[in-house]
Design a protein around this motif. Sequence first.
Motif, PDB file in Angstrom:
ATOM      1  N   ARG A 216      79.922  31.559 -37.570  1.00 48.11           N
ATOM      2  CA  ARG A 216      79.754  31.434 -39.090  1.00 48.11           C
ATOM      3  C   ARG A 216      79.623  30.156 -39.583  1.00 48.11           C
ATOM      4  NH1 ARG A 216      79.769  30.133 -43.383  1.00 48.11           N
ATOM      5  NH2 ARG A 216      80.395  31.031 -45.332  1.00 48.11           N
ATOM      6  N   PHE A 217      80.400  29.204 -39.022  1.00 48.90           N
ATOM      7  CA  PHE A 217      80.524  27.847 -39.227  1.00 48.90           C
ATOM      8  C   PHE A 217      79.771  26.902 -38.640  1.00 48.90           C
ATOM      9  CE2 PHE A 217      84.195  30.271 -40.780  1.00 48.90           C
ATOM     10  CZ  PHE A 217      84.418  29.890 -42.026  1.00 48.90           C
ATOM     11  N   ASN A 218      79.424  27.228 -37.376  1.00 50.11           N
ATOM     12  CA  ASN A 218      78.630  26.525 -36.687  1.00 50.11           C
ATOM     13  C   ASN A 218      76.861  26.632 -36.681  1.00 50.11           C
ATOM     14  OD1 ASN A 218      77.400  26.415 -33.181  1.00 50.11           O
ATOM     15  ND2 ASN A 218      78.526  24.715 -34.253  1.00 50.11           N
ATOM     16  N   LEU A 219      76.521  27.579 -37.613  1.00 50.92           N
ATOM     17  CA  LEU A 219      75.225  27.996 -37.652  1.00 50.92           C
ATOM     18  C   LEU A 219      74.645  26.517 -38.510  1.00 50.92           C
ATOM     19  CD1 LEU A 219      74.877  31.764 -38.745  1.00 50.92           C
ATOM     20  CD2 LEU A 219      73.900  30.398 -36.578  1.00 50.92           C
ATOM     21  N   HIS A 220      73.221  26.242 -38.230  1.00 51.66           N
ATOM     22  CA  HIS A 220      72.606  25.231 -39.010  1.00 51.66           C
ATOM     23  C   HIS A 220      72.636  25.180 -40.603  1.00 51.66           C
ATOM     24  CE1 HIS A 220      70.320  21.547 -39.062  1.00 51.66           C
ATOM     25  NE2 HIS A 220      69.383  22.225 -40.056  1.00 51.66           N
ATOM     26  N   PRO A 221      73.242  24.122 -41.040  1.00 59.90           N
ATOM     27  CA  PRO A 221      73.758  22.847 -40.427  1.00 59.90           C
ATOM     28  C   PRO A 221      75.165  23.321 -40.382  1.00 59.90           C
ATOM     29  CG  PRO A 221      73.621  22.769 -42.970  1.00 59.90           C
ATOM     30  CD  PRO A 221      73.062  24.155 -42.652  1.00 59.90           C
ATOM     31  N   ALA A 222      75.592  22.802 -39.119  1.00 60.80           N
ATOM     32  CA  ALA A 222      76.850  23.037 -38.547  1.00 60.80           C
ATOM     33  C   ALA A 222      77.857  22.343 -39.251  1.00 60.80           C
ATOM     34  CB  ALA A 222      76.993  22.869 -37.148  1.00 60.80           C
ATOM     35  N   LYS A 223      79.148  23.009 -39.701  1.00 61.22           N
ATOM     36  CA  LYS A 223      80.416  22.188 -40.086  1.00 61.22           C
ATOM     37  C   LYS A 223      81.460  22.055 -39.294  1.00 61.22           C
ATOM     38  CE  LYS A 223      79.565  25.166 -44.566  1.00 61.22           C
ATOM     39  NZ  LYS A 223      78.629  25.699 -44.283  1.00 61.22           N
ATOM     40  N   ILE A 224      80.986  22.681 -37.919  1.00 61.14           N
ATOM     41  CA  ILE A 224      82.141  22.010 -36.742  1.00 61.14           C
ATOM     42  C   ILE A 224      81.360  22.400 -35.420  1.00 61.14           C
ATOM     43  CG2 ILE A 224      83.085  24.534 -36.729  1.00 61.14           C
ATOM     44  CD1 ILE A 224      85.920  23.010 -36.373  1.00 61.14           C
ATOM     45  N   PHE A 225      81.971  21.510 -34.660  1.00 58.00           N
ATOM     46  CA  PHE A 225      81.112  21.914 -33.195  1.00 58.00           C
ATOM     47  C   PHE A 225      82.443  22.351 -32.453  1.00 58.00           C
ATOM     48  CE2 PHE A 225      78.524  18.033 -34.317  1.00 58.00           C
ATOM     49  CZ  PHE A 225      77.419  18.826 -34.858  1.00 58.00           C
ATOM     50  N   MET A 226      82.240  23.154 -31.325  1.00 57.28           N
ATOM     51  CA  MET A 226      83.123  23.575 -30.474  1.00 57.28           C
ATOM     52  C   MET A 226      83.387  22.684 -29.620  1.00 57.28           C
ATOM     53  SD  MET A 226      81.241  25.926 -27.428  1.00 57.28           S
ATOM     54  CE  MET A 226      80.388  27.161 -28.476  1.00 57.28           C
ATOM     55  N   GLY A 227      82.814  21.485 -29.402  1.00 57.24           N
ATOM     56  CA  GLY A 227      83.264  20.444 -28.365  1.00 57.24           C
ATOM     57  C   GLY A 227      83.173  21.121 -26.965  1.00 57.24           C
ATOM     58  N   ASP A 228      83.835  20.070 -26.191  1.00 54.11           N
ATOM     59  CA  ASP A 228      84.006  20.446 -24.439  1.00 54.11           C
ATOM     60  C   ASP A 228      84.954  21.528 -24.508  1.00 54.11           C
ATOM     61  OD1 ASP A 228      81.867  18.719 -24.113  1.00 54.11           O
ATOM     62  OD2 ASP A 228      83.084  17.717 -22.541  1.00 54.11           O
ATOM     63  N   THR A 229      85.962  21.506 -25.434  1.00 50.02           N
ATOM     64  CA  THR A 229      86.966  22.356 -25.406  1.00 50.02           C
ATOM     65  C   THR A 229      86.489  23.870 -25.317  1.00 50.02           C
ATOM     66  OG1 THR A 229      88.230  20.955 -26.838  1.00 50.02           O
ATOM     67  CG2 THR A 229      89.011  23.187 -26.624  1.00 50.02           C
ATOM     68  N   GLY A 230      85.525  24.021 -26.129  1.00 47.17           N
ATOM     69  CA  GLY A 230      84.947  25.557 -26.096  1.00 47.17           C
ATOM     70  C   GLY A 230      83.965  25.954 -25.180  1.00 47.17           C
ATOM     71  N   SER A 231      83.096  24.908 -24.882  1.00 50.80           N
ATOM     72  CA  SER A 231      81.950  25.014 -23.844  1.00 50.80           C
ATOM     73  C   SER A 231      82.414  25.255 -22.486  1.00 50.80           C
ATOM     74  CB  SER A 231      80.810  24.083 -23.955  1.00 50.80           C
ATOM     75  OG  SER A 231      81.525  22.915 -23.768  1.00 50.80           O
ATOM     76  N   LEU A 232      83.438  24.405 -21.918  1.00 51.55           N
ATOM     77  CA  LEU A 232      84.041  24.552 -20.893  1.00 51.55           C
ATOM     78  C   LEU A 232      84.890  25.871 -20.646  1.00 51.55           C
ATOM     79  CD1 LEU A 232      85.124  20.846 -19.579  1.00 51.55           C
ATOM     80  CD2 LEU A 232      82.908  22.249 -19.027  1.00 51.55           C
ATOM     81  N   ALA A 233      85.624  25.961 -21.681  1.00 51.11           N
ATOM     82  CA  ALA A 233      86.469  27.315 -21.606  1.00 51.11           C
ATOM     83  C   ALA A 233      85.623  28.343 -21.475  1.00 51.11           C
ATOM     84  CB  ALA A 233      87.038  27.317 -22.987  1.00 51.11           C
ATOM     85  N   ILE A 234      84.332  28.812 -22.373  1.00 48.14           N
ATOM     86  CA  ILE A 234      83.588  29.809 -21.955  1.00 48.14           C
ATOM     87  C   ILE A 234      83.273  29.849 -20.684  1.00 48.14           C
ATOM     88  CG2 ILE A 234      81.269  30.539 -22.677  1.00 48.14           C
ATOM     89  CD1 ILE A 234      81.978  29.620 -25.600  1.00 48.14           C
ATOM     90  N   GLY A 235      82.571  28.564 -19.999  1.00 50.56           N
ATOM     91  CA  GLY A 235      82.028  28.661 -18.714  1.00 50.56           C
ATOM     92  C   GLY A 235      83.082  29.156 -17.544  1.00 50.56           C
ATOM     93  N   GLY A 236      84.454  28.823 -17.950  1.00 55.01           N
ATOM     94  CA  GLY A 236      85.557  29.133 -16.909  1.00 55.01           C
ATOM     95  C   GLY A 236      85.667  30.664 -17.235  1.00 55.01           C
ATOM     96  N   LEU A 237      85.714  31.215 -18.508  1.00 65.25           N
ATOM     97  CA  LEU A 237      85.839  32.569 -18.641  1.00 65.25           C
ATOM     98  C   LEU A 237      84.874  33.527 -18.190  1.00 65.25           C
ATOM     99  CD1 LEU A 237      87.138  35.162 -20.467  1.00 65.25           C
ATOM    100  CD2 LEU A 237      85.326  34.472 -22.102  1.00 65.25           C
ATOM    101  N   LEU A 238      83.340  32.934 -18.162  1.00 62.56           N
ATOM    102  CA  LEU A 238      82.384  33.819 -17.683  1.00 62.56           C
ATOM    103  C   LEU A 238      82.587  33.978 -16.142  1.00 62.56           C
ATOM    104  CD1 LEU A 238      79.544  32.635 -19.855  1.00 62.56           C
ATOM    105  CD2 LEU A 238      80.315  34.919 -19.611  1.00 62.56           C
ATOM    106  N   ALA A 239      82.955  32.767 -15.481  1.00 66.39           N
ATOM    107  CA  ALA A 239      83.196  32.787 -14.057  1.00 66.39           C
ATOM    108  C   ALA A 239      84.144  33.799 -13.596  1.00 66.39           C
ATOM    109  CB  ALA A 239      83.227  31.335 -13.483  1.00 66.39           C
ATOM    110  N   ALA A 240      85.374  33.576 -14.152  1.00 69.83           N
ATOM    111  CA  ALA A 240      86.353  34.098 -13.749  1.00 69.83           C
ATOM    112  C   ALA A 240      86.285  35.722 -14.100  1.00 69.83           C
ATOM    113  CB  ALA A 240      87.753  33.867 -14.582  1.00 69.83           C
ATOM    114  N   THR A 241      85.621  36.252 -15.131  1.00 66.80           N
ATOM    115  CA  THR A 241      85.261  37.517 -15.637  1.00 66.80           C
ATOM    116  C   THR A 241      84.187  38.001 -14.321  1.00 66.80           C
ATOM    117  OG1 THR A 241      85.652  37.179 -17.761  1.00 66.80           O
ATOM    118  CG2 THR A 241      84.362  39.290 -17.268  1.00 66.80           C
ATOM    119  N   ALA A 242      83.303  37.518 -13.903  1.00 69.11           N
ATOM    120  CA  ALA A 242      82.442  37.647 -13.102  1.00 69.11           C
ATOM    121  C   ALA A 242      83.053  38.214 -11.665  1.00 69.11           C
ATOM    122  CB  ALA A 242      81.188  36.899 -12.827  1.00 69.11           C
TER     123      ALA A 242
END
Length: 320
Positions: A216-242
């Motif tokens: 809701r806050f990241n849609l264009h124009p973004a008010k905040i970014f997830m940063g590597d904090t979020g993107s690396l976390a999601i990658g780790g989550l998807l790998a572990a879940t799979a």
Amino acid sequence: MEIKYLLAFGAALVLTLVVMPVLIPFLHKIKFGQSIRKEGPKSHMAKTGTPTMGGIVFVLVPILVMLILDYKAFATPEMLIVVFAYLGYAFIGFLDDFLIVVKKNNDGLKPSVKFLLQSVLAVVFYICYTYVADTSIEIPVLHLSLNIGILYFFLVFIMFTAESNAVNLTDGLDGLCAGTSLIAIAPFIIFSLLKGQHDLAMFLLAVSGALLGYLRFNLHPAKIFMGDTGSLAIGGLLAATAMVLKQELLLIIIGGVFLMEVLSVIIQVTSFKLTGKRVFRMSPLHHHFELGGMKETQVVLMFWCIALVFAALGLWLGVI
């Protein structure tokens, strides 16, 4: 049980929607803004200073929600692996983001250090998982289980390191990474339910609710970014879940957009080193379309649609 699913999703969504309006001005105040890389599209320079590390919210909120609703859900080894993969890769991303913010440039952790930390976690999760499960993989469609022995180590290693980096590369346009991640998580929620992993399904629903609130806050124009904090976390989550769902091969298909992004970088770098020519206008792939004249919102919508096709295909292959 169905009520718990709805509560997990709804509580994470509402809590994120409440926290974000407080967090964004706070990050502005302490000057935790994003530094945009000079090599990127010139139009992105206007995003300099946009608060980053928004991933902290959709990493911590789902865990808090689960602890409140059903703290016993984290009692199994599989759930602990998934949660610690989520937290562990988030921590690596946090270190990277923090250094970027402090240095006021786009240089965070050295790539070698970052990859080393990702690799260490991959090895740790492989060791932990093989204490409670075998080294077999499920072959989609054929309904076969194949024990691949030591090769499973290399598969898990590639899954964690490649997926976390691929999701990280996808985080380049407003709403792109959050949207494609939401779509990629959806099939794993269904796989969790089909395999009787109800606690995992509940956790993934909580993550989805928090991600939707963040979006809701990241849609264009973004008010905040997830940063590597979020993107690396999601990658780790998807790998572990799979991994814990024995859907390692389907991760390749379900995460097709992430695969496209990382392959575009590999192709671009290899081509330039060997021939001095670039295949794409710019990599990762989303920048290629952006520099081709498409609006940022159009590129994001196109990638969301592609992600939906990949997710639907992966889900179909997983249930037939």
